[in-house]
Scaffold this active site. Structure first.
Site, short mmCIF file in Angstrom:
data_model
loop_
_atom_site.label_atom_id
_atom_site.label_comp_id
_atom_site.label_asym_id
_atom_site.label_seq_id
_atom_site.Cartn_x
_atom_site.Cartn_y
_atom_site.Cartn_z
N ARG A 58 0.33 5.95 16.13
CA ARG A 58 0.36 7.41 15.73
C ARG A 58 -0.43 8.27 16.58
O ARG A 58 -1.36 7.92 17.64
CB ARG A 58 -0.04 7.46 14.31
N ASP A 111 -10.41 0.47 1.67
CA ASP A 111 -10.27 1.84 1.81
C ASP A 111 -11.89 2.43 1.56
O ASP A 111 -12.73 1.76 0.79
CB ASP A 111 -9.31 2.75 1.21
N ARG A 123 -8.35 -7.33 13.98
CA ARG A 123 -7.18 -6.40 14.83
C ARG A 123 -8.20 -5.32 15.26
O ARG A 123 -8.92 -4.51 14.58
CB ARG A 123 -6.14 -6.04 13.98
N TYR A 154 -9.73 -5.49 3.61
CA TYR A 154 -9.01 -4.24 4.04
C TYR A 154 -9.39 -3.26 3.12
O TYR A 154 -8.47 -2.57 2.29
CB TYR A 154 -7.63 -4.49 4.24
N ARG A 205 9.22 6.40 -3.74
CA ARG A 205 9.30 7.43 -4.68
C ARG A 205 10.98 7.85 -4.63
O ARG A 205 11.33 8.25 -3.60
CB ARG A 205 8.50 8.76 -4.35
N ARG A 247 0.82 -1.27 -0.12
CA ARG A 247 -0.05 -0.07 0.09
C ARG A 247 0.89 1.30 -0.09
O ARG A 247 0.38 2.12 -0.35
CB ARG A 247 -0.96 -0.05 1.40
N GLU A 283 -3.30 6.34 19.28
CA GLU A 283 -4.02 5.23 18.52
C GLU A 283 -3.18 4.16 18.93
O GLU A 283 -2.01 3.77 18.52
CB GLU A 283 -3.85 5.29 16.96
#
Ligand code: FAD
Ligand code: UDP
Length: 371
Positions: free
Chosen positions: A280, A351, A249, A349, A176, A172, A301
């Site tokens: 995070r 989005d 999870r 999973y 770059r 995911r 989190e």
């Protein structure tokens, strides 16, 4: 109880799109939601004039123009671009992995220099076809980045060693060789101005909705009074875990209001070493470029194991669970009363952009073909 064409279990994005589209063509719908609010995991709540993402940072992104135009019917989006920061011990890095990250790690300035280092690290631990997340990560970005920015974070997040996790999770993340801190490669990206909840409110306008209403507590009466069910909760729970429980999870969110204008200077800061117990910290006001208000709200989190009764935030799509899910899916295909959708109903999973695509596919199949 009134008679309904569709009972929609779950007021998240999937259920709400289905309800909206069904209502539009004259189907009578009832949406039930076991939480005390609508919206599922995209729910945002205004606290101290800040739109708080109550179930973790949600950034909308897609390259699909139709999906982008669809969601923009329900809210106006801002120009937010996700550029998280990673903190490893006392070092600060840019994400996703890009020239800024490589420069900070090794002092390199050009893509050629960065590639040379990464290639030599990949060569050192060469694996032909990566079989797990560790091998996949090292073969993408080499050992240094794996050790500092991936290993600890991933082990915390999933509660398993990277060698025991499927490779796809890490695919995911972009890698770059440009100085570009945008976390996503997509053409369209943003946050709805005023938060996500308005999207769901707009979709469910004119539709009967009951919150604090669990399907399993009212099952017989509900089944009797609807023609068909769209179920966006857990597919294994619907079938009473008859083949066993799928694995999920969970997470714990800890919100804190601070008398500060600006706590961390960025909406999302990841903590990538294993010793810090959270993955995070989100500072919500930065999603909407608020630099003026005198307070700020942060959320830590914490990843958590899942047991029956906990919130199932992430499906664990390894081979074992996917095989088990296929058994439930097969069972559902023999059942004319119910269809399943969304992250929990399809055990994927997804989005938000994919949820929209999947919901519209379901609408076409279920509603348009029977029109
Ligand atoms: P949900 O939102 O889970 O909705 C299902 C609803 O069904 C829930 O409200 C639940 O309470 C209800 N329900 C379940 N069982 C019952 C029952 N028995 N009776 C009544 N109601 C029931 N996506 C992105 O695109 N960008 C992001 O940045 C992003 N960040 C994320 C961060 C986190 C921490 C998480 C967990 C997810 C993130 N996502 C993100 C994914 C996004 O949340 C999902 O794609 C989307 O919310 C899924 O919608 P859904 O309707 O399938 O499921
Ligand atoms: N990841 C990581 N380090 C980071 C951020 C992400 O190793 O700083 C890995 C981790 O395995 C995570 C995956 O990349 O599960 C996907 O991250 P993403 O931010 O897309 O996950 P989500 O927002 O869905 O939690």
């Amino acid at each position: 109880m009134k008679k309904y064409d569709y009972l929609i279990v779950g007021s998240g994005l999937f259920g709400s799109i289905f309800a909206y589209e069904a209502n539009k063509i004259g189907k009578k719908c009832l949406v039930i939601e076991k939480r005390d609010h609508i919206g599922g995991n995209i729910y945002t709540e205004k606290i101290e004039d800040i739109n708080v993402h109550k179930y973790g940072a949600h950034i909308f992104h897609t390259s699909n123009k139709e999906t982008w135009e669809y969601i923009n019917k329900f809210a106006e989006f801002n120009r937010y671009t996700n550029s998280p920061i990673a903190i490893y011990k006392d070092e600060v890095y840019n994400l996703p992995f890009n020239m800024n990250t490589f420069n900070k790690l090794w002092g390199v300035k050009t893509p050629m220099e960065a590639k040379e280092i990464i290639d030599s690290q990949i060569e050192e631990s060469k694996t032909n076809s990566p079989k797990n997340l560790e091998e996949q990560a090292i073969s993408l970005v080499g050992k240094d980045i794996y050790e500092k920015l991936i290993k600890g974070y991933t082990q915390k997040q999933w509660g398993k060693a990277c060698t025991e996790l499927p490779a796809f999770i890490i695919k995911r993340l972009p890698v770059r060789f440009t100085y570009d801190n945008n976390y996503f490669n997509d053409l369209y990206q943003g946050i709805p101005i005023g938060g996500y909840t308005q999207i769901i409110e707009n979709m469910l306008e004119n539709i009967d909705v009951k919150v604090n209403y669990d399907f399993f507590e009212h099952k017989d009466e509900l089944m009797e009074n609807c023609e068909k069910i769209l179920f966006t909760g857990m597919i294994d729970e619907y079938y009473n875990y008859c083949y066993g429980s799928l694995e999920y999870r969970s997470l714990k969110f800890e919100d804190e209001i601070l008398d500060l204008k600006n706590y961390q200077g960025n909406a999302v800061v990841n903590y990538t070493d294993y010793e810090v117990p959270y993955t995070r910290i989100i500072e919500h006001k930065h999603f909407e470029f608020d630099t003026q208000s005198s307070k700020t709200i942060i959320t830590r989190e914490y990843p958590k194991g899942w047991n029956i009764g906990d919130e199932p935030y992430y499906p664990i799509n390894d081979e074992k669970n996917n095989l088990l899910y296929n058994k439930y899916k097969k069972l559902s295909e023999e059942d004319n009363k119910v269809i399943f959708g969304g992250r929990l109903g399809q055990y994927k999973y997804f989005d938000m952009n994919i949820v929209i695509e999947e919901a519209l596919k379901c609408v076409n199949k279920e509603l348009k073909s029977n029109e």
